[in-house]
Design an enzyme around this catalytic site. Structure first.
Site, PDB file in Angstrom:
ATOM      1  N   LYS A 176     -12.027  -7.755  -7.223  1.00 37.17           N
ATOM      2  CA  LYS A 176     -10.846  -8.464  -6.727  1.00 37.17           C
ATOM      3  C   LYS A 176     -11.239  -9.504  -5.675  1.00 37.17           C
ATOM      4  CE  LYS A 176      -9.336  -4.437  -5.661  1.00 37.17           C
ATOM      5  NZ  LYS A 176      -8.608  -3.245  -5.200  1.00 37.17           N
ATOM      6  N   THR A 209       0.399  -7.958   3.133  1.00 39.65           N
ATOM      7  CA  THR A 209      -0.457  -7.622   1.991  1.00 39.65           C
ATOM      8  C   THR A 209      -0.841  -6.148   1.996  1.00 39.65           C
ATOM      9  OG1 THR A 209      -2.326  -8.351   3.316  1.00 39.65           O
ATOM     10  CG2 THR A 209      -1.460  -9.944   1.704  1.00 39.65           C
ATOM     11  N   GLY A 211      -1.199  -2.677   0.722  1.00 43.41           N
ATOM     12  CA  GLY A 211      -1.071  -2.030  -0.585  1.00 43.41           C
ATOM     13  C   GLY A 211      -1.296  -2.921  -1.798  1.00 43.41           C
ATOM     14  N   THR A 212      -1.872  -4.105  -1.580  1.00 44.48           N
ATOM     15  CA  THR A 212      -2.094  -5.007  -2.730  1.00 44.48           C
ATOM     16  C   THR A 212      -3.026  -4.377  -3.773  1.00 44.48           C
ATOM     17  OG1 THR A 212      -3.829  -6.082  -1.450  1.00 44.48           O
ATOM     18  CG2 THR A 212      -1.714  -7.224  -1.561  1.00 44.48           C
ATOM     19  N   GLY A 213      -4.083  -3.720  -3.276  1.00 42.21           N
ATOM     20  CA  GLY A 213      -5.070  -3.143  -4.198  1.00 42.21           C
ATOM     21  C   GLY A 213      -4.474  -1.991  -5.000  1.00 42.21           C
ATOM     22  N   CYS A 214      -3.693  -1.133  -4.334  1.00 41.86           N
ATOM     23  CA  CYS A 214      -3.053   0.008  -5.017  1.00 41.86           C
ATOM     24  C   CYS A 214      -2.112  -0.516  -6.096  1.00 41.86           C
ATOM     25  CB  CYS A 214      -2.230   0.835  -4.027  1.00 41.86           C
ATOM     26  SG  CYS A 214      -3.163   1.454  -2.632  1.00 41.86           S
TER      27      CYS A 214
HETATM   28  N1  LIG Z   1      -3.256 -13.588   0.111  1.00 43.23           N
HETATM   29  C1  LIG Z   1      -3.281 -13.381  -1.212  1.00 43.23           C
HETATM   30  N2  LIG Z   1      -2.695 -14.263  -2.051  1.00 43.23           N
HETATM   31  C2  LIG Z   1      -2.695 -14.054  -3.388  1.00 43.23           C
HETATM   32  N3  LIG Z   1      -3.268 -12.980  -3.982  1.00 43.23           N
HETATM   33  C3  LIG Z   1      -3.869 -12.078  -3.201  1.00 43.23           C
HETATM   34  C4  LIG Z   1      -3.906 -12.206  -1.777  1.00 43.23           C
HETATM   35  N4  LIG Z   1      -4.555 -11.134  -1.251  1.00 43.23           N
HETATM   36  C5  LIG Z   1      -4.891 -10.359  -2.304  1.00 43.23           C
HETATM   37  N5  LIG Z   1      -4.510 -10.919  -3.483  1.00 43.23           N
HETATM   38  C6  LIG Z   1      -4.655 -10.347  -4.825  1.00 43.23           C
HETATM   39  O1  LIG Z   1      -4.211  -8.985  -4.745  1.00 43.23           O
HETATM   40  C7  LIG Z   1      -5.014  -8.140  -5.563  1.00 43.23           C
HETATM   41  C8  LIG Z   1      -5.648  -7.044  -4.684  1.00 43.23           C
HETATM   42  O2  LIG Z   1      -6.778  -7.625  -4.052  1.00 43.23           O
HETATM   43  P1  LIG Z   1      -7.387  -7.192  -2.655  1.00 43.23           P
HETATM   44  O3  LIG Z   1      -8.744  -7.802  -2.601  1.00 43.23           O
HETATM   45  O4  LIG Z   1      -6.392  -7.523  -1.586  1.00 43.23           O
HETATM   46  O5  LIG Z   1      -7.437  -5.634  -2.822  1.00 43.23           O
HETATM   47  P2  LIG Z   1      -7.676  -4.519  -1.740  1.00 43.23           P
HETATM   48  O6  LIG Z   1      -8.469  -5.046  -0.603  1.00 43.23           O
HETATM   49  O7  LIG Z   1      -8.226  -3.357  -2.498  1.00 43.23           O
HETATM   50  O8  LIG Z   1      -6.228  -4.158  -1.230  1.00 43.23           O
HETATM   51  P3  LIG Z   1      -5.824  -2.997  -0.170  1.00 43.23           P
HETATM   52  O9  LIG Z   1      -5.580  -3.665   1.121  1.00 43.23           O
HETATM   53  O10 LIG Z   1      -4.573  -2.424  -0.742  1.00 43.23           O
HETATM   54  O11 LIG Z   1      -6.954  -2.015  -0.109  1.00 43.23           O
HETATM   55  C9  LIG Z   1      -6.010  -9.061  -6.252  1.00 43.23           C
HETATM   56  O12 LIG Z   1      -5.511  -9.452  -7.498  1.00 43.23           O
HETATM   57  C10 LIG Z   1      -6.110 -10.236  -5.284  1.00 43.23           C
HETATM   58  O13 LIG Z   1      -6.566 -11.401  -5.919  1.00 43.23           O
HETATM   59  C1  LIG Z   2      -2.663   6.333   1.108  1.00 43.77           C
HETATM   60  C2  LIG Z   2      -3.304   5.001   1.051  1.00 43.77           C
HETATM   61  N1  LIG Z   2      -4.030   4.678  -0.043  1.00 43.77           N
HETATM   62  C3  LIG Z   2      -4.626   3.454  -0.124  1.00 43.77           C
HETATM   63  C4  LIG Z   2      -4.509   2.544   0.905  1.00 43.77           C
HETATM   64  C5  LIG Z   2      -5.207   1.191   0.807  1.00 43.77           C
HETATM   65  O1  LIG Z   2      -4.335   0.164   0.832  1.00 43.77           O
HETATM   66  C6  LIG Z   2      -3.735   2.918   2.028  1.00 43.77           C
HETATM   67  N2  LIG Z   2      -3.571   2.061   3.078  1.00 43.77           N
HETATM   68  N3  LIG Z   2      -3.156   4.142   2.072  1.00 43.77           N
END
Ligand SMILES: Nc1ncnc2c1ncn2[C@@H]1O[C@H](COP(=O)(O)OP(=O)(O)OP(=O)(O)O)[C@@H](O)[C@H]1O
Ligand SMILES: Cc1ncc(CO)c(N)n1
Length: 268
Positions: A176, A209, A211-214
Site C-alpha cells: 500500500k 485516515t 483505519g484505512t488499512g483495515c
Molecule cells: N491520504 C490518502 N489519500 C488517498 N489514499 C490514501 C491516503 N492514505 C492512505 N490511502 C490509501 O488507503 C489504503 C491504506 O493504505 P495505508 O498505507 O494508509 O495503510 P495502513 O498504514 O495499513 O493503514 P492503518 O493506519 O489503518 O494501519 C491504500 O489503498 C492507500 O493508498
Molecule cells: C484494533 C486495531 N486494529 C488495527 C489498527 C490499525 O489501524 C488499529 N488502530 N486498531
C-alpha cells in the site's frame, strides 16, 4: 435460493469504531457480504491513540473460530491485529486444518499514534505461519520493510519486496502506498504472482485516515466472498477507501475515522 456470501474478520476491537473489527464489519456490510468476527484483542482506543490493550485468551479465540467453522464457514476472511506469536500460531493452525480459502492477511503492526499492535517477537511467527496461508497479503510500506528486512524507497524496492513476500509463500501482495511521501500519489502496487499492477490513486490531504488499512483489506475480503477475482477485488477496495477518505465524518479531535457509507452512496 441464492447463497449469502459470508466474510469473517479475525482482528482486534477498536472501541472508537474506526479501525479493527468495527471498520471491517462496516465495510463487509457496505459491500454486501454477511459479516462475522473473531476478536483477538480488545483495545481501548479513540482518534487520539490507544489507551489500553487486552489480548483475548487463545482458548477463547479458538472457541470463536470453531463456532464459525461448525456452522458458518466463511467464503473469505481477513486477519488484522493478532498481537502475539501464540495467537498467530493458533489462527494459522485453524486456517490450515479447515482449509479456509480466500485469506486476506493485513500484517498490522503499529497504530497511527505509535502503539504496538503486534509484539516485536511475533514477526517471525507471522512470516513462518501465516504469510504462507495468505491468498492476498496487504502490508503498508513500514510493514513490508519489517517483513523483508530491507528499506523501501523506490518503485523497484517495492517490486523487489513484493517478490520477496511471494517467495515467503503469499499468493498475491499489495504494497500500500499510503506512507509514500506527502507530495506523491498513494499508488498501491499489486503483484499477482506473475505481473505487477499499479493501483493509481489521488492523495487526499487529511488527518482523517484512522483505519484505512483495515478498511482496504476488509473490502478485498468482501469482494472475494462475493466471488470476484483478486484484481477486481483490489481495484474495488482502492475505490472504496478513496471514497471513504474523500468524505470525512469529522469525528474526534485526532486521526478521525473514514466514511464507510461514501462508496455505496456514490454508486447509487
Ligand atoms: N491520504 C490518502 N489519500 C488517498 N489514499 C490514501 C491516503 N492514505 C492512505 N490511502 C490509501 O488507503 C489504503 C491504506 O493504505 P495505508 O498505507 O494508509 O495503510 P495502513 O498504514 O495499513 O493503514 P492503518 O493506519 O489503518 O494501519 C491504500 O489503498 C492507500 O493508498
Ligand atoms: C484494533 C486495531 N486494529 C488495527 C489498527 C490499525 O489501524 C488499529 N488502530 N486498531
Amino acid at each position: 435460493m441464492l447463497k449469502t456470501p459470508k466474510a469473517l474478520t479475525v482482528a482486534g476491537s477498536d472501541s472508537g469504531g474506526g479501525a479493527g473489527i468495527q471498520a471491517d464489519l462496516k465495510t463487509f456490510q457496505e459491500l454486501g457480504a454477511y459479516g462475522m468476527s473473531v476478536i483477538t484483542a480488545v483495545t481501548a482506543q479513540n482518534t487520539l491513540g490507544v489507551q489500553g490493550i487486552h489480548p483475548v485468551p487463545v482458548e477463547m479465540i479458538l472457541k470463536q473460530l470453531n463456532s464459525i467453522e461448525e456452522d458458518l464457514r466463511p467464503e473469505a476472511l481477513k486477519t488484522g491485529m493478532l498481537f502475539s506469536a501464540e495467537i498467530i500460531e493458533a489462527v494459522s493452525r485453524h486456517i490450515r486444518k479447515y482449509e479456509w480459502k480466500n485469506v486476506v492477511v493485513d500484517p498490522v503492526m503499529i497504530a497511527k499514534g505509535g502503539a504496538d499492535l503486534l509484539r516485536r517477537d511475533a514477526v517471525e511467527a507471522l512470516k513462518k505461519q501465516l504469510i504462507p496461508l495468505a491468498s492476498i497479503l496487504t502490508p503498508n510500506i513500514p510493514e513490508a520493510e519489517q517483513l523483508t528486512g530491507r528499506s523501501i524507497s523506490t518503485k523497484q524496492d517495492r517490486e523487489d519486496a513484493a517478490k520477496f513476500l511471494h517467495d515467503l509463500g503469499a499468493g498475491m501482495i499489495v504494497i500500500k502506498g499510503g506512507h509514500l511521501s506527502h507530495d506523491k500519489a498513494p499508488v498501491d502496487l499489486f503483484y499477482d504472482g506473475e505481473q505487477m499492477h499499479e493501483l493509481e490513486g489521488r492523495r487526499i490531504d487529511t488527518p482523517q485516515t484512522h483505519g484505512t488499512g483495515c478498511t482496504f483489506a476488509a473490502a478485498i475480503a468482501a469482494e472475494l466472498a462475493l466471488g470476484k477475482t483478486p484484481i477486481h477485488a483490489v481495484k474495488t477496495a482502492k475505490t472504496f477507501i478513496q471514497e471513504a477518505i474523500s468524505h470525512p465524518l469529522h469525528i474526534g479531535s485526532g486521526h478521525g475515522p473514514t466514511n464507510h457509507w461514501a462508496y455505496r452512496r456514490n454508486q447509487a
